[in-house]
Design an enzyme around this catalytic site. Sequence first.
Site, PDB file in Angstrom:
ATOM      1  N   ASP A 191     121.984  93.603 108.794  1.00 37.53           N
ATOM      2  CA  ASP A 191     122.287  92.288 108.240  1.00 37.53           C
ATOM      3  C   ASP A 191     123.002  92.498 106.916  1.00 37.53           C
ATOM      4  OD1 ASP A 191     121.899  89.270 108.127  1.00 37.53           O
ATOM      5  OD2 ASP A 191     120.930  89.882 106.256  1.00 37.53           O
ATOM      6  N   GLU A 275     126.500  91.764 112.867  1.00 39.09           N
ATOM      7  CA  GLU A 275     126.913  90.398 113.161  1.00 39.09           C
ATOM      8  C   GLU A 275     128.412  90.246 112.907  1.00 39.09           C
ATOM      9  OE1 GLU A 275     125.735  85.790 111.911  1.00 39.09           O
ATOM     10  OE2 GLU A 275     124.836  87.513 110.886  1.00 39.09           O
ATOM     11  N   CYS A 346     106.670  81.382 109.641  1.00 42.56           N
ATOM     12  CA  CYS A 346     106.893  80.741 110.939  1.00 42.56           C
ATOM     13  C   CYS A 346     105.770  79.738 111.197  1.00 42.56           C
ATOM     14  CB  CYS A 346     106.933  81.793 112.037  1.00 42.56           C
ATOM     15  SG  CYS A 346     107.079  81.110 113.713  1.00 42.56           S
ATOM     16  N   CYS A 349     103.612  81.047 114.779  1.00 42.61           N
ATOM     17  CA  CYS A 349     102.726  82.216 114.766  1.00 42.61           C
ATOM     18  C   CYS A 349     102.254  82.575 113.361  1.00 42.61           C
ATOM     19  CB  CYS A 349     103.428  83.416 115.391  1.00 42.61           C
ATOM     20  SG  CYS A 349     104.929  83.939 114.505  1.00 42.61           S
ATOM     21  N   ASP A 356     116.147  88.527 105.204  1.00 43.89           N
ATOM     22  CA  ASP A 356     117.136  89.519 105.619  1.00 43.89           C
ATOM     23  C   ASP A 356     116.565  90.485 106.654  1.00 43.89           C
ATOM     24  OD1 ASP A 356     118.937  88.394 103.832  1.00 43.89           O
ATOM     25  OD2 ASP A 356     118.317  89.691 102.185  1.00 43.89           O
TER      26      ASP A 356
END
Length: 418
Positions: A191, A275, A346, A349, A356
């Site tokens: 990333d 990416e 999240c 979960c 990153d």
Amino acid sequence: MKLRYNFRVYPNAPQRLALAQAFGCTRVVWNDCLRARTKAHESGLPYVKSAELSKFHITRAKRTPERSWLADVSSVALQQSLRDLDAAFKNFFDSVRGKSRSRRTAPPRYKSKKDSRQSIRLTRSAFSLTDSGCVYVAKVGDLKVKWSRPLPSAPTSLTVIRDSAGRYFASFVVQTEPEALPETDAEVGIDLGLTTFAVLSDGTKISSPKFLRRAERKLKRSQRDLSRKEKGSKNQAKARIRLAKQHTQVRDRRRDWHHKESTRLIRDNQAVYVEDLSVSALARTRQAKSVHDAGWTSFVNMLEYKAAKHGRHFGKIGRFVPTSQLCSTCGHNDGPKPLRIRVWTCPECETVHDRDENAATNTLAAGRADRLNACGASVGPGAIPAQRDKTGSIPDGHPAAAVIPGRHAAGEHVNSSP
């Protein structure tokens, strides 16, 4: 595969004068031929072919008083200038017709003697390597070369370049075989960022050196000194060269760092995934200077050609894959987040993610999925790309031989005439 090797050359005063004349003659041929095609297009006439341009703007032009000085330089350089123009037109036409996958290519433009980069391109008939370690260039002489490493094979073409700082370089195109590294089980997703140059899927963070930012104060001082010089004076020319040298130092440091980091990543991992960033769009934002300072495009290109050279797999995932929004643990999409949020939890979960590191992990997963699910595609490395736009070729039936400047293998013939 074809690769390009660059070396610093040190021409003496007469050779610098001869090179300047060659730069100017190839520039004139380019501009004359471009003007002829532009006028034909504006007049509704058919596209002027290369044979006609070579006949009127090179062969016959040498016999006229206005262009008689074209005969003072190598005819190979003039012909290669016309071929480069043909390649520029082909790239433009392919872009317009949608045959090129890259972004839109602009039409060829006129060249100026004030351009920061001047160059001539030669084929094997106009240059040769000498036993003394120099490179002979037709109608220029033996150029002293600073060899940093031996060439892996006989060069097929040579480009002599003069940059904005007044430095000269010899760029050789050579044919070489891939050098596969020992296989490893490690794979990594990358990333890319600004504050941290790269975050790997294994949690490793590569700090951004920010070469431009570190040299910004000195560059501003040199730019201010240049703006105070009288326009057209010798002092202005000296100040411009001082400023150009500082910019080249920044560029050279960045390139050297990119080479070291990309080589380490390719050596340590069997597959590398990144990416597909829209760098041109990001360069139009408020962070444009930092984006240019990072040099993502150059770094990714190095990863790509080094992966092909060393038998590794390189993959790009789509730029619209929401790597920063997906939870790498459960796959929940938490939606877009502003850049100031570097850590998030999240809601499904309850896993706490570093922004990153989570994006790098998702990049690795998406890259593996693309590699394994490609319809009919090979899991191994694909077609081997060149390091940059390649020039020249090796004729069939003439295998390349390893070349060590100044020391040649037994039975190898080195041509000493143009």
